[in-house]
Design an enzyme around this catalytic site. Structure first.
Site, short mmCIF file in Angstrom:
data_model
loop_
_atom_site.label_atom_id
_atom_site.label_comp_id
_atom_site.label_asym_id
_atom_site.label_seq_id
_atom_site.Cartn_x
_atom_site.Cartn_y
_atom_site.Cartn_z
N SER A 304 -7.34 5.09 28.18
CA SER A 304 -6.33 4.46 29.00
C SER A 304 -6.27 2.94 28.80
O SER A 304 -5.87 2.47 27.75
CB SER A 304 -6.58 4.83 30.47
OG SER A 304 -5.52 4.43 31.30
N ASP A 315 -3.09 -4.26 16.61
CA ASP A 315 -1.74 -4.44 16.05
C ASP A 315 -1.39 -5.91 15.88
O ASP A 315 -0.60 -6.27 14.99
CB ASP A 315 -0.70 -3.76 16.95
CG ASP A 315 -0.78 -2.24 16.85
OD1 ASP A 315 -1.65 -1.73 16.13
OD2 ASP A 315 0.03 -1.56 17.53
N LYS A 329 -5.58 8.74 25.87
CA LYS A 329 -4.77 8.86 27.09
C LYS A 329 -3.72 7.74 27.07
O LYS A 329 -4.00 6.61 27.44
CB LYS A 329 -5.61 8.75 28.35
CG LYS A 329 -4.79 8.87 29.63
CD LYS A 329 -5.66 8.69 30.87
CE LYS A 329 -4.81 8.74 32.13
NZ LYS A 329 -3.87 7.60 32.23
#
Length: 442
Positions: A304, A315, A329
């Protein structure tokens, strides 16, 4: 009261029926698709009313209508995905305590899978952690009562209790053939979520155990202490951010933790069924942004909010991700309070990393995959964690000293941690080498 409620349901059904008839009379083209939807809703409500009436009349035990309707609502939500659920007033209050204030229990994050209660991860430095519970363990019974008879929230309520009392859990380890019974003494579950240790001069291990209301504040305190301590030896040179076995927590804390290490760009975007739920969170330049080289550690217990941070830093090319694939998740739950003190935890959207990819049921794949190697001697600080979101039934598809938490530590504690943790050793080597790696031309 029952007669009154049933009369209300009947009146609602008749109103729906009357509305359908009025639509048919006013519109000659009665064969259109929208007209077929009303009878379907009518039949579903009628069936629910009939079942409610039959259970009240003939069930072997006397059950209140309130309990029946609460059970129906729980079943409705549990049938959607592993994370949507209904909480009565007491359960809703307990949920709020897990992110703000102290609560008592054993310290595990659990989920319901195929009718079984499965440990997602134990919280570090809690009774469950010290008792050796691991990710993937199945909890078969609580104080002799089978967990298959209970809802997930009922399991949570029975495991939690007053400090100093004990609870008996029958568990089945993921790598075992026979169950084991453990008796765990409940204790205060610490909400201190950040720990820090010096590994070498200028290089620090910063561990986030969860994302609660004070996580970002604790993180910044830990980083300030590290910068102050390392000033005499040339300042802060590198950070290993450890998100292993971190089950997640609050979205806003995941965003602000990421923002601590980023000065621009997207952190995470949220996309739901309706445009009103869509949102993009971006980093902002701040005076206390941390710009030293970083390596982030993840494993199957990182879920999460942990995955939001790891995905953003990966990224944005801000940090190298090392370890094992994370839990996966990638869904967002809203907590919705109801007028009677109860509440819903409802999945409303999926989140996406800055490059637009969803990690739902896939997880964050590390840039450098390094499998954890347990020390030869028993060491409960490093249990194995293997359960992931994709293993959960009905998982969603992805669509494509309290300040700082670290206190004073001995100078050799970092070395001791390095000696028993091969992933941390590799992370330290990488973070020390990152400046030189950047100078290498392709």
């Amino acid at each position: 009261m029952r007669v009154f409620v049933r009369s209300c349901i009947l009146a609602l059904l008749l109103a729906l029926c009357g509305l359908t008839a009025a639509q048919a009379a006013s519109a000659p083209e009665a064969k259109k698709e929208p007209a077929k939807e009303a009878p379907s809703k009518f039949e579903a409500l009628k069936r629910f009313s009939q079942v409610l009436d039959l259970v009240e009349r003939y069930y072997v035990k006397d059950v209140t209508q309130n309990d029946l309707i609460n059970g129906a609502v729980k079943g409705l939500l549990q049938g959607l995905d592993p994370h949507s659920t209904f909480m009565n007033a007491e359960e809703y209050k307990e949920m709020q305590e897990t992110t703000s204030g102290e609560f008592y229990g054993v310290g595990i994050e659990i989920s319901m899978e195929n009718g079984q209660v499965v440990v997602v991860t134990p919280i570090e430095d809690t009774p469950a952690f010290r008792a050796g519970l691991q990710s993937g363990d199945v909890i078969l019974s609580i104080n002799g009562q089978a967990t298959q008879e209970l809802s997930l929230q009922e399991v949570v309520s029975r495991i939690r209790g007053a400090k100093g009392t004990d609870v008996e859990l029958t568990i089945l380890h993921s790598d075992a053939k026979t169950p084991q019974t453990v008796r765990i003494v409940r204790d205060a579950i610490p909400l201190i979520s950040v720990k820090s240790k010096k590994l070498e001069d200028g290089y620090y291990w910063v561990r986030l155990t969860r994302f609660s209301e004070r996580t970002t504040e604790e993180l910044k305190d830990a980083l300030k202490d590290a910068a102050k301590e390392s000033k005499a030896t040339g300042g802060l040179k590198g950070i290993v951010l450890d998100l292993r076995n971190n089950p997640g927590g609050l979205l806003d804390q995941a965003v602000s933790v990421s923002d601590t290490f980023l000065d621009k760009g997207v952190i995470v975007s949220i996309k739901g069924r309706r445009d009103s739920t869509d949102r993009v969170y971006e980093a902002k330049k701040q005076a206390d942004d941390v710009r030293v080289p970083m390596v982030v550690l993840v494993n199957a217990g990182s879920a999460s909010a942990s995955e939001i941070v790891a995905g953003a830093l990966r990224d944005q090319k801000r940090a190298l991700i090392l370890g094992e694939r994370s839990f996966g998740k990638g869904s967002v739950q809203n907590i919705i309070p109801l007028s009677d003190g109860s509440g819903l935890k409802l999945t409303v959207a999926l989140y996406y990393t800055p490059n637009g990819s969803s990690i739902q049921a896939e997880g964050i794949v590390p840039d450098l995959e390094v499998v954890f190697e347990p020390p030869r001697t028993d060491d409960k600080d490093n249990p194995r964690f293997l359960l992931r979101e994709q293993d959960l039934n009905r998982h969603l598809e992805n669509g494509k000293d309290k300040k700082g938490g670290q206190g004073k530590v001995k100078k050799d504690e970092g070395k001791e941690q390095l000696a028993r943790d091969n992933q941390l050793r590799m992370a330290l080597q990488i973070v020390k080498s990152l400046p030189k790696m950047r100078e290498i031309r392709n």
